[in-house]
Write an enzyme that holds these catalytic residues in place. Sequence first.
Site, short mmCIF file in Angstrom:
data_model
loop_
_atom_site.label_atom_id
_atom_site.label_comp_id
_atom_site.label_asym_id
_atom_site.label_seq_id
_atom_site.Cartn_x
_atom_site.Cartn_y
_atom_site.Cartn_z
N HIS A 68 28.67 20.30 145.84
CA HIS A 68 28.00 19.81 144.62
C HIS A 68 28.93 19.80 143.40
CE1 HIS A 68 24.22 19.66 146.65
NE2 HIS A 68 24.09 20.95 146.80
N ASP A 77 25.22 19.10 155.48
CA ASP A 77 24.37 19.98 154.68
C ASP A 77 23.07 19.23 154.36
OD1 ASP A 77 24.84 22.58 152.66
OD2 ASP A 77 23.45 21.09 151.85
N HIS A 94 21.52 19.09 151.67
CA HIS A 94 21.55 18.51 150.32
C HIS A 94 22.65 17.44 150.24
CE1 HIS A 94 20.02 22.69 149.82
NE2 HIS A 94 19.13 22.08 149.07
N ASP A 153 21.78 24.41 156.25
CA ASP A 153 20.46 24.59 155.64
C ASP A 153 19.45 23.53 156.07
OD1 ASP A 153 22.07 22.85 154.24
OD2 ASP A 153 21.83 23.85 152.31
#
Length: 297
Positions: free
Chosen positions: A112, A149, A151, A233
Amino acid sequence: MGEWHPECPARLQAIDDQLIASGIASLLERREAPRASIADLQRVHSDAAIAQVRDQLPATGSYYALDGDTLLNAYSWEAALRAAGAAVAATDAVMRGEVNNAFCAIRPPGHHATPDSSMGFCLFNNVAIAAKHAMQVYGLRRIAIIDFDVHHGNGTEAAFAEDARVLMVSFFQHPLYPYSGIHPAGTAPSHLLNIPVPAHTRGDVVRELVRQRWLPALQAHQPEMLFISAGFDAHREDEMASMGLVEADFAWITKQLVEVARQYANGRIVSCLEGGYALSALGRCVVAHLKALARID
Ligand SMILES: [Zn+2]
């Protein structure tokens, strides 16, 4: 980032525990992470983004909030340098042929972190720094970054939005933090293949997307090296999101990537830990990922 925070030191302990319990710990060559240099960070990040972390470290025992869920403590700069340094050193080890591939068990995560700002638990973009290192130091011209991931890797996308040498493929739960990665039809650059999937998507659907979308793009790009943003995740036990993958899905995806690397990249893969917050599931997923990377079955 504090006792309450999901991005906690116990994550790496959980990985270690499962590596030992699975019996594969003794089969792996382990190396300590060196510090990245400022020049390494500058390949991706602005001086302001670097200073934002370096110059705002609080006193021992207190925290400084960069955003609502990204905090610095007295050791964050050191940890961030070691995380990025691991990715760079792994790239060196793989490029020099010392190892076939490498997994970096690192915190804080990176995907991120944009060129201009830390965010979302991430201080510096470890995988992007390593990919730039591979291109600038070793002259590689075709890189693939695979981000599984749950996200969207907005920081990685921002780092390579204008750089078609880097094919980025990902899937991510949508809508979900950081609410990015959605391009109106026909507007995404061809080197960014981000696939949003709804909550509760299971592994069989993801595998089909990998087969139909990721693999043809990877085969067309013919990457000379693969980097993996390995977040776990999307596991069904992970409460950070709501997807339904299990260890076998991460193993299957990794095997596909190992095969792509074998075909085009001399086997070269550097994988960097991103998310994964359900501690037991995280450890089990990393074992499955490493078994596939090391071809232990
Ligand atoms: Zn994540």
